[in-house]
Design a protein around this motif. Sequence first.
Motif, PDB file in Angstrom:
ATOM      1  N   LEU A   1       3.098 131.534   9.717  1.00  0.00           N
ATOM      2  CA  LEU A   1       2.929 131.436   8.401  1.00  0.00           C
ATOM      3  C   LEU A   1       3.729 132.319   7.466  1.00  0.00           C
ATOM      4  O   LEU A   1       3.946 133.557   7.954  1.00  0.00           O
ATOM      5  CB  LEU A   1       1.583 131.497   7.830  1.00  0.00           C
ATOM      6  CG  LEU A   1       0.448 130.501   8.565  1.00  0.00           C
ATOM      7  CD1 LEU A   1      -0.837 131.016   8.448  1.00  0.00           C
ATOM      8  CD2 LEU A   1       0.703 129.125   7.817  1.00  0.00           C
TER       9      LEU A   1
ATOM     10  N   ASP B   1       1.330 119.810   7.383  1.00  0.00           N
ATOM     11  CA  ASP B   1       1.821 120.449   8.391  1.00  0.00           C
ATOM     12  C   ASP B   1       0.778 121.808   8.703  1.00  0.00           C
ATOM     13  O   ASP B   1       0.816 122.679   7.857  1.00  0.00           O
ATOM     14  CB  ASP B   1       3.268 121.431   8.023  1.00  0.00           C
ATOM     15  CG  ASP B   1       3.621 122.165   9.324  1.00  0.00           C
ATOM     16  OD1 ASP B   1       3.135 122.144  10.251  1.00  0.00           O
ATOM     17  OD2 ASP B   1       4.689 123.020   8.848  1.00  0.00           O
ATOM     18  N   THR B   2      -0.004 121.666   9.707  1.00  0.00           N
ATOM     19  CA  THR B   2      -0.970 122.744   9.791  1.00  0.00           C
ATOM     20  C   THR B   2      -1.004 123.228  11.094  1.00  0.00           C
ATOM     21  O   THR B   2      -0.512 123.023  11.978  1.00  0.00           O
ATOM     22  CB  THR B   2      -2.589 121.850   9.614  1.00  0.00           C
ATOM     23  OG1 THR B   2      -2.629 120.814  10.793  1.00  0.00           O
ATOM     24  CG2 THR B   2      -2.672 121.189   8.626  1.00  0.00           C
ATOM     25  N   VAL B   3      -1.753 124.453  11.201  1.00  0.00           N
ATOM     26  CA  VAL B   3      -1.831 125.160  12.420  1.00  0.00           C
ATOM     27  C   VAL B   3      -3.450 125.070  12.628  1.00  0.00           C
ATOM     28  O   VAL B   3      -4.126 125.572  11.694  1.00  0.00           O
ATOM     29  CB  VAL B   3      -1.251 126.482  12.236  1.00  0.00           C
ATOM     30  CG1 VAL B   3      -1.608 127.482  11.141  1.00  0.00           C
ATOM     31  CG2 VAL B   3      -1.551 127.359  13.869  1.00  0.00           C
ATOM     32  N   SER B   4      -3.734 124.844  13.888  1.00  0.00           N
ATOM     33  CA  SER B   4      -5.310 124.747  14.124  1.00  0.00           C
ATOM     34  C   SER B   4      -5.739 126.267  14.505  1.00  0.00           C
ATOM     35  O   SER B   4      -5.305 126.878  15.503  1.00  0.00           O
ATOM     36  CB  SER B   4      -5.558 123.764  15.288  1.00  0.00           C
ATOM     37  OG  SER B   4      -6.965 124.079  15.876  1.00  0.00           O
TER      38      SER B   4
ATOM     39  N   ASP C   1      -3.354 125.108   6.580  1.00  0.00           N
ATOM     40  CA  ASP C   1      -1.905 124.270   6.090  1.00  0.00           C
ATOM     41  C   ASP C   1      -0.917 125.677   6.195  1.00  0.00           C
ATOM     42  O   ASP C   1      -0.909 126.680   5.532  1.00  0.00           O
ATOM     43  CB  ASP C   1      -2.087 123.721   4.701  1.00  0.00           C
ATOM     44  CG  ASP C   1      -2.961 122.525   4.636  1.00  0.00           C
ATOM     45  OD1 ASP C   1      -4.283 122.636   4.663  1.00  0.00           O
ATOM     46  OD2 ASP C   1      -2.234 121.351   4.762  1.00  0.00           O
ATOM     47  N   ARG C   2       0.495 125.226   6.406  1.00  0.00           N
ATOM     48  CA  ARG C   2       1.314 125.982   6.631  1.00  0.00           C
ATOM     49  C   ARG C   2       2.130 125.895   5.258  1.00  0.00           C
ATOM     50  O   ARG C   2       3.175 125.509   5.403  1.00  0.00           O
ATOM     51  CB  ARG C   2       2.291 125.796   7.858  1.00  0.00           C
ATOM     52  CG  ARG C   2       1.341 125.766   9.281  1.00  0.00           C
ATOM     53  CD  ARG C   2       2.324 125.507  10.142  1.00  0.00           C
ATOM     54  NE  ARG C   2       3.373 126.328  10.606  1.00  0.00           N
ATOM     55  CZ  ARG C   2       4.567 126.281  10.862  1.00  0.00           C
ATOM     56  NH1 ARG C   2       4.743 125.064  11.239  1.00  0.00           N
ATOM     57  NH2 ARG C   2       5.270 127.370  11.317  1.00  0.00           N
TER      58      ARG C   2
ATOM     59  N   ALA D   1      -2.147 132.664  13.470  1.00  0.00           N
ATOM     60  CA  ALA D   1      -1.268 131.304  13.499  1.00  0.00           C
ATOM     61  C   ALA D   1       0.254 131.874  14.196  1.00  0.00           C
ATOM     62  O   ALA D   1       0.855 131.168  14.925  1.00  0.00           O
ATOM     63  CB  ALA D   1      -0.707 131.188  11.929  1.00  0.00           C
ATOM     64  N   ASN D   2       0.381 133.273  14.146  1.00  0.00           N
ATOM     65  CA  ASN D   2       1.668 133.642  14.917  1.00  0.00           C
ATOM     66  C   ASN D   2       1.607 133.579  16.251  1.00  0.00           C
ATOM     67  O   ASN D   2       2.099 133.164  17.102  1.00  0.00           O
ATOM     68  CB  ASN D   2       1.757 135.276  14.797  1.00  0.00           C
ATOM     69  CG  ASN D   2       2.626 135.584  13.715  1.00  0.00           C
ATOM     70  OD1 ASN D   2       3.717 134.565  13.456  1.00  0.00           O
ATOM     71  ND2 ASN D   2       2.868 136.765  13.089  1.00  0.00           N
TER      72      ASN D   2
ATOM     73  N   GLY E   1       2.002 130.408  17.786  1.00  0.00           N
ATOM     74  CA  GLY E   1       3.334 129.868  17.797  1.00  0.00           C
ATOM     75  C   GLY E   1       3.750 129.023  16.511  1.00  0.00           C
ATOM     76  O   GLY E   1       4.913 128.471  16.553  1.00  0.00           O
ATOM     77  N   LYS E   2       2.915 129.291  15.381  1.00  0.00           N
ATOM     78  CA  LYS E   2       3.280 128.460  14.379  1.00  0.00           C
ATOM     79  C   LYS E   2       2.989 129.456  13.030  1.00  0.00           C
ATOM     80  O   LYS E   2       2.090 129.423  12.252  1.00  0.00           O
ATOM     81  CB  LYS E   2       2.118 127.319  14.151  1.00  0.00           C
ATOM     82  CG  LYS E   2       2.594 126.061  14.984  1.00  0.00           C
ATOM     83  CD  LYS E   2       1.792 124.951  14.506  1.00  0.00           C
ATOM     84  CE  LYS E   2       2.103 123.602  14.964  1.00  0.00           C
ATOM     85  NZ  LYS E   2       1.326 122.469  14.356  1.00  0.00           N
TER      86      LYS E   2
END
Length: 248
Positions: free
Chosen positions: A89, A11-14, A21-22, A82-83, A86-87
């Motif tokens: 951590l 589960d990653t955020v680009s 990785d989250r 990441a915030n 919208g993903k």
Amino acid sequence: MEDASSHVTRDTVSILGIPVDRVTMDEALSRIDAMIASGTPHFVATADASMIVDGVGIPEFGELLRGAALVTPDSAGVLWAANRAGKPLEGKVSGVDLVDQLCARSAERGYRLYFLGAEPGVAEEAAKQLAVRHPGCNIVGTHHGYFKPDEDAAVAAVVAEANPDVLFVAMGIPRQEFFIRDTLPIIGARVAMGVGGSLDVYSGRVKRAPIIFRRMRMEWLWRLILNPRKWRKVLKLPQFVLMVMKGR
Ligand code: UDP
């Protein structure tokens, strides 16, 4: 996203094209346990804003990061980005904390750890201090980080001799990651990760910031006050913010 060697769905955020990785610290440690159990080499990156900026600016570095088995979030800037994507951590999983946690793991499970990097004497001192903190921690070798790229193969042969499960390389971004890319097949460590100034921290050469700075997520400001050499790295932070805001 799949980490083929450990059979984990990631589960990653680009962030600017670099997958982060989250994971929480516990999840990162479980992933590392699985990598060690697999018996095959893995590259783990601990990404701060300067690493992401370099990953965009140096195409072969970006490629290396995209090929990592695990990229942990190592700075407040990465959490912010990441915030924004919208993903969110949960928090930082920093190189400096991973060193400490893996020493604790080593004391419990016998993991073989190797410290490579920093000025002569620093890795040994860090090993000594960490062994006091985590009695039974299995540090199988240390080596300083002041050698030229044409000596990489010779140093890699020395490290390979110690057969580490986890190799920590503390030679600064991106030198440490390129060293890992070029030598991991020779060394064969199950996990290799760049950990920047961590050995300086544990050797006692650099004190961690007072808790008030850490709570305010301003450890970087404390380091800057103590070490003006870090300006180059810190100047990448506004660059990172601008790039994220522009979407590149
Ligand atoms: N270092 C090294 N070899 C070199 C240059 C630097 O071993 O040729 C070490 C340095 O002594 C320090 C670490 O690499 O311990 C760099 O720490 P820093 O926090 O600057 O790394 P970064 O923020 O780039 O991860």
